[in-house]
Motif scaffolding. Structure first.
Motif, PDB file in Angstrom:
ATOM      1  N   GLY A  39      43.667  40.171  35.921  1.00 49.80           N
ATOM      2  CA  GLY A  39      43.604  39.381  37.146  1.00 49.80           C
ATOM      3  C   GLY A  39      42.555  38.283  37.099  1.00 49.80           C
ATOM      4  N   GLY A  40      41.898  38.130  35.959  1.00 42.42           N
ATOM      5  CA  GLY A  40      40.944  37.040  35.787  1.00 42.42           C
ATOM      6  C   GLY A  40      39.493  37.397  36.020  1.00 42.42           C
ATOM      7  N   ILE A  41      39.212  38.645  36.389  1.00 46.06           N
ATOM      8  CA  ILE A  41      37.836  39.073  36.636  1.00 46.06           C
ATOM      9  C   ILE A  41      37.165  39.435  35.316  1.00 46.06           C
ATOM     10  N   ARG A  42      36.066  38.759  34.971  1.00 48.21           N
ATOM     11  CA  ARG A  42      35.339  39.043  33.735  1.00 48.21           C
ATOM     12  C   ARG A  42      34.028  39.776  33.981  1.00 48.21           C
ATOM     13  N   CYS A  43      33.575  39.803  35.239  1.00 54.62           N
ATOM     14  CA  CYS A  43      32.295  40.435  35.554  1.00 54.62           C
ATOM     15  C   CYS A  43      32.352  41.036  36.952  1.00 54.62           C
ATOM     16  N   VAL A  44      31.828  42.256  37.078  1.00 51.50           N
ATOM     17  CA  VAL A  44      31.675  42.886  38.384  1.00 51.50           C
ATOM     18  C   VAL A  44      30.193  43.192  38.567  1.00 51.50           C
ATOM     19  N   ILE A  45      29.649  42.760  39.694  1.00 51.39           N
ATOM     20  CA  ILE A  45      28.253  43.002  40.040  1.00 51.39           C
ATOM     21  C   ILE A  45      28.217  43.990  41.191  1.00 51.39           C
ATOM     22  N   ALA A  46      27.454  45.060  41.049  1.00 49.38           N
ATOM     23  CA  ALA A  46      27.383  46.086  42.090  1.00 49.38           C
ATOM     24  C   ALA A  46      26.080  46.868  41.937  1.00 49.38           C
ATOM     25  N   PRO A  47      25.686  47.624  42.976  1.00 54.53           N
ATOM     26  CA  PRO A  47      24.487  48.458  42.870  1.00 54.53           C
ATOM     27  C   PRO A  47      24.689  49.654  41.937  1.00 54.53           C
ATOM     28  N   SER A  48      25.932  50.131  41.818  1.00 54.17           N
ATOM     29  CA  SER A  48      26.221  51.267  40.935  1.00 54.17           C
ATOM     30  C   SER A  48      27.712  51.314  40.656  1.00 54.17           C
ATOM     31  N   PHE A  49      28.051  52.003  39.541  1.00 56.57           N
ATOM     32  CA  PHE A  49      29.441  52.091  39.100  1.00 56.57           C
ATOM     33  C   PHE A  49      29.795  53.524  38.736  1.00 56.57           C
ATOM     34  N   GLY A  50      31.089  53.841  38.790  1.00 59.70           N
ATOM     35  CA  GLY A  50      31.556  55.084  38.208  1.00 59.70           C
ATOM     36  C   GLY A  50      31.287  55.052  36.711  1.00 59.70           C
ATOM     37  N   ASP A  51      30.765  56.131  36.157  1.00 59.85           N
ATOM     38  CA  ASP A  51      30.348  56.138  34.748  1.00 59.85           C
ATOM     39  C   ASP A  51      31.498  55.821  33.793  1.00 59.85           C
ATOM     40  N   ILE A  52      32.644  56.479  33.992  1.00 65.73           N
ATOM     41  CA  ILE A  52      33.764  56.272  33.071  1.00 65.73           C
ATOM     42  C   ILE A  52      34.315  54.865  33.228  1.00 65.73           C
ATOM     43  N   PHE A  53      34.354  54.371  34.448  1.00 66.66           N
ATOM     44  CA  PHE A  53      34.810  52.995  34.668  1.00 66.66           C
ATOM     45  C   PHE A  53      33.936  52.013  33.900  1.00 66.66           C
ATOM     46  N   ALA A  54      32.615  52.179  33.978  1.00 61.19           N
ATOM     47  CA  ALA A  54      31.699  51.268  33.292  1.00 61.19           C
ATOM     48  C   ALA A  54      31.892  51.332  31.780  1.00 61.19           C
ATOM     49  N   SER A  55      32.152  52.533  31.251  1.00 61.91           N
ATOM     50  CA  SER A  55      32.394  52.681  29.820  1.00 61.91           C
ATOM     51  C   SER A  55      33.693  51.985  29.422  1.00 61.91           C
ATOM     52  N   ASN A  56      34.753  52.184  30.199  1.00 59.78           N
ATOM     53  CA  ASN A  56      36.028  51.531  29.918  1.00 59.78           C
ATOM     54  C   ASN A  56      35.900  50.010  30.010  1.00 59.78           C
ATOM     55  N   ALA A  57      35.102  49.545  30.954  1.00 57.58           N
ATOM     56  CA  ALA A  57      34.928  48.113  31.144  1.00 57.58           C
ATOM     57  C   ALA A  57      34.350  47.462  29.892  1.00 57.58           C
ATOM     58  N   ALA A  58      33.299  48.056  29.359  1.00 55.05           N
ATOM     59  CA  ALA A  58      32.631  47.484  28.187  1.00 55.05           C
ATOM     60  C   ALA A  58      33.571  47.415  26.990  1.00 55.05           C
ATOM     61  N   LYS A  59      34.505  48.337  26.888  1.00 59.80           N
ATOM     62  CA  LYS A  59      35.435  48.370  25.758  1.00 59.80           C
ATOM     63  C   LYS A  59      36.585  47.382  25.915  1.00 59.80           C
ATOM     64  N   ASN A  60      36.641  46.719  27.073  1.00 57.36           N
ATOM     65  CA  ASN A  60      37.734  45.779  27.326  1.00 57.36           C
ATOM     66  C   ASN A  60      37.236  44.392  27.723  1.00 57.36           C
ATOM     67  N   GLY A  61      35.961  44.119  27.442  1.00 55.85           N
ATOM     68  CA  GLY A  61      35.436  42.782  27.691  1.00 55.85           C
ATOM     69  C   GLY A  61      35.054  42.481  29.116  1.00 55.85           C
ATOM     70  N   LEU A  62      34.945  43.520  29.965  1.00 54.90           N
ATOM     71  CA  LEU A  62      34.555  43.339  31.358  1.00 54.90           C
ATOM     72  C   LEU A  62      33.090  43.743  31.506  1.00 54.90           C
ATOM     73  N   LEU A  63      32.238  42.800  31.899  1.00 54.18           N
ATOM     74  CA  LEU A  63      30.815  43.073  32.060  1.00 54.18           C
ATOM     75  C   LEU A  63      30.541  43.669  33.433  1.00 54.18           C
ATOM     76  N   THR A  64      29.853  44.800  33.462  1.00 53.63           N
ATOM     77  CA  THR A  64      29.395  45.387  34.715  1.00 53.63           C
ATOM     78  C   THR A  64      27.895  45.166  34.814  1.00 53.63           C
ATOM     79  N   VAL A  65      27.470  44.507  35.874  1.00 55.15           N
ATOM     80  CA  VAL A  65      26.056  44.196  36.092  1.00 55.15           C
ATOM     81  C   VAL A  65      25.550  45.037  37.257  1.00 55.15           C
ATOM     82  N   THR A  66      24.524  45.833  36.991  1.00 51.00           N
ATOM     83  CA  THR A  66      23.925  46.669  38.033  1.00 51.00           C
ATOM     84  C   THR A  66      22.643  46.000  38.531  1.00 51.00           C
ATOM     85  N   LEU A  67      22.603  45.724  39.832  1.00 52.31           N
ATOM     86  CA  LEU A  67      21.430  45.137  40.474  1.00 52.31           C
ATOM     87  C   LEU A  67      21.042  45.984  41.679  1.00 52.31           C
TER      88      LEU A  67
END
Length: 202
Positions: A88-116
């Motif tokens: 859908g065109g999203i390359r980065c998700v910024i959030a205070p926290s993520f589901g652990d497995i989601f964050a792992s899957n994201a990194a393996k598919n070029g999706l950056l998860t930024v925790t702030l």
């Protein structure tokens, strides 16, 4: 996978906590082939429940960054949720926290998860809501997020995950880095223990 270095893109605020993977990609679409374009199913049911879903607003057309609330990507481990975001065109998700497995899957598919910090993410969402269509800049090598006013905030990321994203290395590419060693091992086994090498009937 596509490398991630610096991304400047329209950012869409999603002021909803605990967005689970079934909301991101309803389970019934998992039987569809990836070639069908999972982006067509991104937040499918949520977008039909609301006539004013943020991703459908014209000002956020082509958004490449999603600024979400806490616990984004919780729920089941389906990798299809990441496919839907990337397709859908999203390359980065910024959030205070993520589901652990989601964050792992994201990194393996070029999706950056930024925790702030939660307050920083809430401030970003509020800023974006007052300026629909505004862009953020995410610099992975420098580990910074810059808001529309030019203010930058730093984020932490695991060094290995960072390397994989910057160099575009998925699990297959990481394995192929050892291709010569693998080939040498297979040749040694074939020479020293030929009975261990399966034969292919002609």
């Amino acid at each position: 996978m596509q490398p991630f270095t610096t991304l400047q893109a329209v950012a869409v605020p999603l002021d909803v906590a605990n967005v689970d993977t079934d909301q991101i990609l309803p389970a019934r679409f998992l039987k569809k082939p990836r070639s069908a374009g999972y982006g067509n199913f991104l937040f499918h049911d949520e977008r039909r429940r609301s006539e004013a879903y943020p991703l459908d607003a014209p000002a956020y057309a082509g958004a490449g960054i999603l600024v979400a609330d806490r616990n984004f990507g919780c729920g089941s481990s389906r990798e299809g949720a990441v496919y839907a975001l990337v397709d859908g065109g999203i390359r980065c998700v910024i959030a205070p926290s993520f589901g652990d497995i989601f964050a792992s899957n994201a990194a393996k598919n070029g999706l950056l998860t930024v925790t702030l910090p939660e307050a920083a993410v809430a401030a970003l969402r509020a800023r974006l809501a007052t300026a629909p269509g505004a862009a953020l800049t995410v610099d992975l090598p420098a580990q910074t997020v810059t808001d529309p006013d030019g203010a930058a905030v730093s984020f932490e990321i695991d060094p290995f995950k960072k390397r994989c994203l910057v160099e575009g290395l998925d699990d297959v590419a990481l394995t192929l880095e050892h291709a010569e060693a693998i080939a040498a091992f297979e040749a040694r086994v074939a020479a020293e223990q030929p009975w261990r090498v399966p034969s292919i009937a002609g």
